[in-house]
Write a protein that holds these residues in place. Structure first.
Motif: not given
Length: 266
Positions: A76-78, A110, A131, A189-190, A192-193, A196-197
């Motif tokens: 995830g981004l975080d 971030r 987003g 995942k990236a 999709e984020d 999503n982010d």
């Protein structure tokens, strides 16, 4: 003729092995964070130019290149942002600058928001601004999945040309050699984020000098996005590379550095 990096090395930071390539070795420190499927070595041609003035560290983002990978990591981004903060701390940097491209720009933002005062300035190169409820990212997931699947089996520059038709032979060869190191679940995942982010809150909360570099032919950041970003944070300097797609230094190498100007050394 490419000079290559001074060396490559690994550091244990944020609980993982982070691999990096160092270029230049003199001047202010600049951390360069590549995009979603770009191992550190693929940015070497641009890092060498930056290294004429700066001490450049190009990172392999987790799940890519020679950094830690596998099914047990958080992509995830975080988590990726904390990697950058921990990487900088582990190497003892004092407020380095960050240049981030695409996903790397989102990571840079971030990280800067999460660790206020840790980084001196940011260059955000065409970050995806998709987003929740926003326009989707223009690239499609199968483009990544198909090319990585072929690379895992073995692909040459000619095969890679179907995915990157405008690239030089050297660029295609490098991508064909290294794309298999991009761990597919991390890429999914990236991607999709990206949707999503929502990073517009990060734009609003950036405190350090910041440049947003927009690809004129990329379709990632449009005029309406620039207006919203400027409304959130009027201190962000927006520059454009009119004749480049999303992979700006690949499409217009000189235009990339013209747009960058002296921002990193002001």
């Amino acid at each position: 003729m490419s000079k290559g990096p001074l060396y490559g090395a690994n550091v244990f930071a944020n609980g993982i092995r982070q691999h990096y390539l160092r270029y230049g070795g003199k001047g202010p420190v600049v951390i360069l964070i590549p995009g979603i499927t770009s191992p550190a070595i693929t940015w070497g041609f641009a890092a060498e130019r930056l290294a004429e003035q700066y001490d450049v560290y190009v990172t392999d983002v987790r799940g890519r290149g020679l950094s830690s990978t596998g099914p047990d990591l958080d992509y995830g981004l975080d988590a990726m942002a904390q990697d950058v903060i921990s990487f900088s701390n582990a190497l003892g940097f004092n407020k380095p600058a960050i240049v981030g491209h695409s996903m790397g720009a989102r990571i840079a933002m971030r990280a800067a928001v999460s660790a206020e005062g840790a980084f001196s300035r940011l260059v955000l190169v065409d970050p995806p601004v998709s987003g929740p409820g926003r326009r989707p990212y223009p690239s499609k997931l199968p483009w990544y999945v198909d090319s990585i699947t072929l690379a895992e089996k073995g692909i040459d520059a000619e095969g890679m040309k179907a995915f990157c038709p405008t690239w030089t032979l050297e660029q295609l060869r490098l991508r064909a050699e290294w794309l298999h190191t991009c761990y597919l679940p991390a890429i999914v995942k990236a991607f999709e984020d990206f949707h999503n982010d929502d990073i517009f809150g990060d734009f609003a909360n950036l405190k350090q000098p910041c440049m947003l570099m927009v690809a004129g032919r990329g379709g990632v950041i449009e005029a309406v996005d620039e207006q919203e970003i400027s409304g959130l944070n009027g201190a962000i300097e927006i520059t454009r590379v009119p004749n480049a797609g999303h992979m700006i230094p690949w499409d217009d190498f000189d235009g990339f550095f013209l747009a960058l100007g002296d921002f990193l050394s002001r």
